[in-house]
Scaffold this motif. Structure first.
Motif, PDB file in Angstrom:
ATOM      1  N   GLY A   1     -13.133   3.591   6.250  1.00  0.00           N
ATOM      2  CA  GLY A   1     -12.678   2.962   5.012  1.00  0.00           C
ATOM      3  C   GLY A   1     -12.444   3.967   3.909  1.00  0.00           C
TER       4      GLY A   1
ATOM      5  N   ALA B   1      -9.250   5.862   4.587  1.00  0.00           N
ATOM      6  CA  ALA B   1      -8.066   5.044   4.302  1.00  0.00           C
ATOM      7  C   ALA B   1      -7.789   4.990   2.807  1.00  0.00           C
ATOM      8  CB  ALA B   1      -8.255   3.634   4.852  1.00  0.00           C
ATOM      9  N   LEU B   2      -8.825   4.890   2.001  1.00  0.00           N
ATOM     10  CA  LEU B   2      -8.643   4.845   0.550  1.00  0.00           C
ATOM     11  C   LEU B   2      -8.123   6.173   0.005  1.00  0.00           C
ATOM     12  CD1 LEU B   2     -11.785   2.826  -0.563  1.00  0.00           C
ATOM     13  CD2 LEU B   2      -9.420   2.053  -0.489  1.00  0.00           C
TER      14      LEU B   2
ATOM     15  N   ALA C   1      -3.943   4.414   1.623  1.00  0.00           N
ATOM     16  CA  ALA C   1      -4.028   3.047   2.162  1.00  0.00           C
ATOM     17  C   ALA C   1      -2.691   2.575   2.731  1.00  0.00           C
ATOM     18  CB  ALA C   1      -4.541   2.087   1.105  1.00  0.00           C
ATOM     19  N   THR C   2      -2.178   3.309   3.712  1.00  0.00           N
ATOM     20  CA  THR C   2      -0.963   2.894   4.404  1.00  0.00           C
ATOM     21  C   THR C   2      -1.271   1.668   5.265  1.00  0.00           C
ATOM     22  OG1 THR C   2      -1.410   4.293   6.317  1.00  0.00           O
ATOM     23  CG2 THR C   2      -0.153   5.292   4.498  1.00  0.00           C
ATOM     24  N   PRO C   3      -0.253   0.911   5.647  1.00  0.00           N
ATOM     25  CA  PRO C   3      -0.517  -0.263   6.496  1.00  0.00           C
ATOM     26  C   PRO C   3      -1.231   0.096   7.802  1.00  0.00           C
ATOM     27  CG  PRO C   3       1.688  -0.401   5.584  1.00  0.00           C
ATOM     28  CD  PRO C   3       1.146   0.949   5.201  1.00  0.00           C
TER      29      PRO C   3
ATOM     30  N   ALA D   1      -3.286   2.585   8.282  1.00  0.00           N
ATOM     31  CA  ALA D   1      -4.672   2.907   7.952  1.00  0.00           C
ATOM     32  C   ALA D   1      -5.473   1.636   7.708  1.00  0.00           C
ATOM     33  CB  ALA D   1      -4.730   3.825   6.742  1.00  0.00           C
ATOM     34  N   LEU D   2      -4.877   0.668   7.041  1.00  0.00           N
ATOM     35  CA  LEU D   2      -5.580  -0.585   6.785  1.00  0.00           C
ATOM     36  C   LEU D   2      -5.860  -1.342   8.082  1.00  0.00           C
ATOM     37  CD1 LEU D   2      -3.767  -1.806   3.558  1.00  0.00           C
ATOM     38  CD2 LEU D   2      -6.021  -0.738   3.769  1.00  0.00           C
TER      39      LEU D   2
ATOM     40  N   VAL E   1      -8.762   0.417   9.727  1.00  0.00           N
ATOM     41  CA  VAL E   1     -10.018   0.076   9.049  1.00  0.00           C
ATOM     42  C   VAL E   1     -10.454  -1.333   9.435  1.00  0.00           C
ATOM     43  CG1 VAL E   1     -11.058  -0.399   6.798  1.00  0.00           C
ATOM     44  CG2 VAL E   1      -9.705   1.659   7.137  1.00  0.00           C
ATOM     45  N   ALA E   2      -9.529  -2.270   9.468  1.00  0.00           N
ATOM     46  CA  ALA E   2      -9.873  -3.647   9.850  1.00  0.00           C
ATOM     47  C   ALA E   2     -10.391  -3.704  11.287  1.00  0.00           C
ATOM     48  CB  ALA E   2      -8.654  -4.549   9.690  1.00  0.00           C
TER      49      ALA E   2
END
Length: 104
Positions: free
Chosen positions: A35, A38-39, A43-45, A47-48, A51-52
């Motif tokens: 997380g 990613a920040l 925070a690219t899609p 990367a999100l 993270v999810a």
């Protein structure tokens, strides 16, 4: 002493519980660092999504570990079920894969 006598609770269950806790802590650190990465990377899609998926894998591992630690309190805990072992393994491998994916 008979073969059916309850086993001495001893330190082995405690060591096993501590091992599960250490492994859960390691998985938590990996998910938090994913997380954070990613920040800091914008925070690219992709990367999100990573993270999810890391959070989902972490929750799966947390569930297996929590159930196992609760079962270790019994005088004769049952062996870890193959399904639980497979779930823990897949969650661990998934966390590693998502961590590597975050680097690229």
């Amino acid at each position: 002493m008979t073969a059916t006598a309850d086993r001495d609770p001893g330190l082995q269950p405690e060591r096993t519980r501590l091992a599960w806790r250490r492994t859960t802590l390691s998985a938590t650190v990996v998910a938090v660092l994913a997380g954070r990465q990613a920040l800091h990377s914008g925070a690219t899609p992709a990367a999100l999504v990573a993270v999810a998926l890391s959070a989902l894998a972490w929750l799966g591992f947390l569930l297996v570990a929590h159930r196992r630690m609760l079962r270790m309190a019994a005088a004769r805990p049952a062996p870890l079920a193959p399904r639980a072992a497979l779930t823990a393994t897949l969650c661990t491998v998934a966390l590693a894969v998502f961590a590597v994916a975050m680097l690229f």
